[in-house]
Design a protein around this motif. Structure first.
Motif, mmCIF file in Angstrom:
data_model
loop_
_atom_site.group_PDB
_atom_site.id
_atom_site.type_symbol
_atom_site.label_atom_id
_atom_site.label_comp_id
_atom_site.label_asym_id
_atom_site.label_seq_id
_atom_site.Cartn_x
_atom_site.Cartn_y
_atom_site.Cartn_z
ATOM 1 N N CYS A 1 0.823 -1.210 0.000
ATOM 2 C CA CYS A 1 0.000 0.000 0.000
ATOM 3 C C CYS A 1 0.853 1.253 0.000
ATOM 4 N N ILE A 2 0.214 2.324 -0.435
ATOM 5 C CA ILE A 2 0.802 3.659 -0.384
ATOM 6 C C ILE A 2 -0.186 4.520 0.384
ATOM 7 N N LEU A 3 0.311 5.176 1.436
ATOM 8 C CA LEU A 3 -0.515 6.065 2.250
ATOM 9 C C LEU A 3 0.031 7.488 2.157
ATOM 10 N N ASN B 1 8.657 9.137 1.716
ATOM 11 C CA ASN B 1 9.225 10.118 0.809
ATOM 12 C C ASN B 1 8.261 11.298 0.716
ATOM 13 N N VAL B 2 8.730 12.488 0.968
ATOM 14 C CA VAL B 2 7.962 13.729 0.919
ATOM 15 C C VAL B 2 6.656 13.570 1.703
ATOM 16 N N ASP B 3 5.541 13.301 1.013
ATOM 17 C CA ASP B 3 4.247 13.184 1.686
ATOM 18 C C ASP B 3 3.610 11.817 1.481
ATOM 19 N N LEU B 4 4.434 10.793 1.268
ATOM 20 C CA LEU B 4 3.941 9.437 1.016
ATOM 21 C C LEU B 4 4.688 8.405 1.854
ATOM 22 N N PHE B 5 3.971 7.310 2.157
ATOM 23 C CA PHE B 5 4.557 6.164 2.843
ATOM 24 C C PHE B 5 4.248 4.918 2.022
ATOM 25 N N GLU C 1 11.144 2.334 -6.454
ATOM 26 C CA GLU C 1 11.940 2.737 -7.616
ATOM 27 C C GLU C 1 11.099 2.768 -8.899
ATOM 28 N N SER C 2 10.198 1.806 -9.052
ATOM 29 C CA SER C 2 9.319 1.787 -10.230
ATOM 30 C C SER C 2 8.439 3.028 -10.262
ATOM 31 N N ARG D 1 10.912 10.819 -11.092
ATOM 32 C CA ARG D 1 11.533 11.188 -9.809
ATOM 33 C C ARG D 1 10.730 12.208 -9.015
ATOM 34 N N ASN D 2 9.495 12.460 -9.409
ATOM 35 C CA ASN D 2 8.645 13.422 -8.713
ATOM 36 C C ASN D 2 7.613 12.650 -7.881
ATOM 37 N N VAL D 3 8.097 11.946 -6.839
ATOM 38 C CA VAL D 3 7.252 11.067 -6.046
ATOM 39 C C VAL D 3 6.576 11.864 -4.931
#
Length: 183
Positions: free
Chosen positions: A22-24, A78-82, A105-106, A113-115
């Motif tokens: 998941c991505i939160l 990373n920045v505003d994501l987990f 990485e995908s 690169r703008n994750v």
């Protein structure tokens, strides 16, 4: 690889390594999640509760791994994501970490690169394809970000026939003919 517990019982080796990914966002809200084990976290309510608990335990931590509710969870922020990958409590953390790295990485390559949350939301279809290219039903398919992105990009180019130009149709036909001759 056979796993044992303190009681000495054996866990049979299995290809079903990943229980979920998941991505939160930075508030613990779901951006994207996939769960593969039908025996755990079966309802959306259970999943979101687990995700909220997972986020609360990890969003300020410096670690990369946590045991929670009988699952081994590896994560990266990373920045505003987990980003999270979950496996069973007896799963090899290094394998789960390689899946997490492949996912991160995908996504990073797909999004140039703008994750960050806004960019992921704009490209959610590509990110979903990356999830599917990494893992199918809990079985790890690939952990090489370059090949994952290549296949995900090919699948996003599948435009309906009615919306394709004549040149695109001819190119697609050439590709299909080439692959059928190579078989």
């Amino acid at each position: 690889m056979v796993h044992t517990t303190m009681e000495g019982s054996l866990f049979e080796p299995t290809l079903y390594i990943v229980k979920g990914m998941c991505i939160l966002d930075n508030e613990g809200n779901r951006i994207l999640a996939k769960y593969y084990d039908k025996n755990i976290l079966t309802t959306t309510k259970e999943q979101k509760s687990f995700e909220k608990n997972l986020f609360n335990k990890t969003h300020r931590a410096n670690a990369v791994i946590i045991m929670l509710d009988g699952l081994t969870c590896v994560y990266k922020s990373n920045v505003d994501l987990f980003f999270y990958v979950m496996g069973s409590s007896h799963e090899n953390e290094l394998i789960l970490q390689s899946v997490l790295n492949a996912l991160y990485e995908s996504v990073s390559i797909l999004l140039r690169r703008n994750v960050e949350k806004r960019v992921i939301m704009e490209n959610l279809d590509s990110v979903m394809l990356a999830f599917d290219e990494i893992c199918d039903g809990g079985v790890i398919l690939d952990s090489d970000p370059t090949s994952i992105v290549g296949r995900a990009a090919l699948r996003t180019e599948d435009v309906p026939l009615g919306e394709q130009t004549v040149a695109q149709v001819l190119q697609s036909a050439k590709e299909q003919l080439k692959w059928s001759l190579l078989k």
